[in-house]
Design a protein around this motif. Structure first.
Motif, PDB file in Angstrom:
ATOM      1  N   ALA A  25       0.829  -1.209   0.000  1.00  0.00           N
ATOM      2  CA  ALA A  25       0.000   0.000   0.000  1.00  0.00           C
ATOM      3  C   ALA A  25       0.860   1.255   0.000  1.00  0.00           C
ATOM      4  N   GLY A  26       0.327   2.298  -0.621  1.00  0.00           N
ATOM      5  CA  GLY A  26       0.992   3.585  -0.612  1.00  0.00           C
ATOM      6  C   GLY A  26       0.663   4.339   0.664  1.00  0.00           C
ATOM      7  N   PRO A  27       1.155   5.582   0.764  1.00  0.00           N
ATOM      8  CA  PRO A  27       0.859   6.397   1.945  1.00  0.00           C
ATOM      9  C   PRO A  27      -0.652   6.568   2.127  1.00  0.00           C
ATOM     10  N   GLN A  28      -1.077   6.626   3.378  1.00  0.00           N
ATOM     11  CA  GLN A  28      -2.488   6.819   3.687  1.00  0.00           C
ATOM     12  C   GLN A  28      -2.675   8.089   4.510  1.00  0.00           C
ATOM     13  N   VAL A  29      -3.710   8.846   4.157  1.00  0.00           N
ATOM     14  CA  VAL A  29      -4.022  10.096   4.843  1.00  0.00           C
ATOM     15  C   VAL A  29      -5.457  10.025   5.345  1.00  0.00           C
ATOM     16  N   GLU A  30      -5.626  10.335   6.638  1.00  0.00           N
ATOM     17  CA  GLU A  30      -6.968  10.382   7.220  1.00  0.00           C
ATOM     18  C   GLU A  30      -7.443  11.823   7.291  1.00  0.00           C
ATOM     19  N   PHE A  31      -8.625  12.057   6.746  1.00  0.00           N
ATOM     20  CA  PHE A  31      -9.288  13.357   6.831  1.00  0.00           C
ATOM     21  C   PHE A  31     -10.379  13.267   7.880  1.00  0.00           C
ATOM     22  N   GLU A  80      -5.765   6.400   0.140  1.00  0.00           N
ATOM     23  CA  GLU A  80      -4.473   5.749  -0.084  1.00  0.00           C
ATOM     24  C   GLU A  80      -3.902   6.332  -1.368  1.00  0.00           C
ATOM     25  N   LEU A  81      -2.659   6.817  -1.303  1.00  0.00           N
ATOM     26  CA  LEU A  81      -2.041   7.509  -2.422  1.00  0.00           C
ATOM     27  C   LEU A  81      -1.169   6.559  -3.235  1.00  0.00           C
ATOM     28  N   ASP A  82      -1.075   6.822  -4.519  1.00  0.00           N
ATOM     29  CA  ASP A  82      -0.254   6.006  -5.410  1.00  0.00           C
ATOM     30  C   ASP A  82       1.033   6.768  -5.713  1.00  0.00           C
ATOM     31  N   ASP A  83       2.036   6.569  -4.860  1.00  0.00           N
ATOM     32  CA  ASP A  83       3.304   7.283  -5.023  1.00  0.00           C
ATOM     33  C   ASP A  83       4.198   6.645  -6.083  1.00  0.00           C
ATOM     34  N   VAL A  91     -10.148   6.585  -2.166  1.00  0.00           N
ATOM     35  CA  VAL A  91     -10.717   6.497  -0.825  1.00  0.00           C
ATOM     36  C   VAL A  91     -10.796   5.019  -0.462  1.00  0.00           C
ATOM     37  N   ILE A  92     -10.192   4.653   0.673  1.00  0.00           N
ATOM     38  CA  ILE A  92     -10.207   3.239   1.086  1.00  0.00           C
ATOM     39  C   ILE A  92     -11.110   2.997   2.292  1.00  0.00           C
ATOM     40  N   SER A  93     -11.543   4.052   2.958  1.00  0.00           N
ATOM     41  CA  SER A  93     -12.564   3.915   4.009  1.00  0.00           C
ATOM     42  C   SER A  93     -13.251   5.257   4.186  1.00  0.00           C
ATOM     43  N   ARG A 145     -15.060   6.369  -9.596  1.00  0.00           N
ATOM     44  CA  ARG A 145     -15.735   6.709  -8.348  1.00  0.00           C
ATOM     45  C   ARG A 145     -14.810   6.469  -7.153  1.00  0.00           C
ATOM     46  N   TYR A 146     -14.762   7.430  -6.273  1.00  0.00           N
ATOM     47  CA  TYR A 146     -13.980   7.441  -5.031  1.00  0.00           C
ATOM     48  C   TYR A 146     -12.473   7.568  -5.250  1.00  0.00           C
ATOM     49  N   THR A 147     -12.044   7.960  -6.443  1.00  0.00           N
ATOM     50  CA  THR A 147     -10.625   8.285  -6.612  1.00  0.00           C
ATOM     51  C   THR A 147     -10.419   9.754  -6.286  1.00  0.00           C
ATOM     52  N   ILE A 148      -9.190  10.095  -5.888  1.00  0.00           N
ATOM     53  CA  ILE A 148      -8.833  11.469  -5.578  1.00  0.00           C
ATOM     54  C   ILE A 148      -7.922  11.984  -6.684  1.00  0.00           C
TER      55      ILE A 148
END
Length: 191
Positions: free
Chosen positions: A22-28, A38-41, A148-150, A104-107
């Motif tokens: 998994a790539g880096p994960q950021v919680e908002f 989850e980011l695709d670095d 978005v993973i959750s 859908r649900y991509t950033i």
């Protein structure tokens, strides 16, 4: 034969384990609920680095989702609750040709008509938006850099807020502003 079978299992296990890294994960944390991206670095390294720079500096804390179009996307990361635009770092070069799709649900990164103008603003697709993929009608696309993973229920709650046209300082009026302010209380790098 047994050694060959064991070797195949080991190779398959290595390939499988690499595919799930998994790539880096950021919680908002927002005033309407939380979500994690989850980011695709690997496919979007410059965009991910740019985004994480804003996250680590606390830039997104106190910004709002200022544009909501149900059936299309929700956009945030650039304005305060009084619709003042925050100062940003230099733009990042477009990575829209990375093969990631505006599903859908991509950033993805928001930008002007210049494909290399993305700074801090991002949007989350609430539908499959193939028209935003590279190449599109104008020859450019919008850089997708994660998903978005959750917390998709938070994204869905934001997209359903009725919108208004609101006055914005120094910019006239802004359309598609949520009638209920959704503030990003914090954006935190989890890993």
């Amino acid at each position: 034969m047994r050694k060959l079978f064991t070797s195949l299992i080991l190779v398959t296990a290595c390939i499988t384990s690499q595919a799930v890294i998994a790539g880096p994960q950021v919680e908002f944390k927002t005033t309407l609920g939380n979500f994690v991206v989850e980011l695709d670095d690997v496919k979007a390294p410059k965009t991910t680095a740019n985004f994480l720079n804003y996250v680590k500096s606390g830039f997104y804390n106190g910004t709002i989702f200022h544009r909501v179009i149900d059936g299309f996307m929700i956009q945030g990361g650039g304005f305060t609750s009084d619709l003042n635009q925050k100062s940003t770092n230099a733009p990042v070069v477009s990575e829209a040709q990375n093969g990631l799709r505006n599903n859908r649900y991509t950033i993805a990164m928001a930008r002007t008509s210049d494909p290399d103008s993305a700074t801090s603003q991002f949007f989350i697709n609430v539908n499959d938006n193939a028209a935003l993929d590279f190449p599109n009608a104008m020859g450019n696309g919008y850089t997708v850099f994660g998903k978005v993973i959750s917390g998709t229920q938070t994204i869905d709650a934001i997209r359903k807020i009725p919108t208004i046209v609101a006055p914005a300082p120094r910019m006239g009026r802004m359309a598609d502003v949520p009638s209920k302010t959704v503030t990003i209380e914090s954006a935190t790098l989890l890993k």
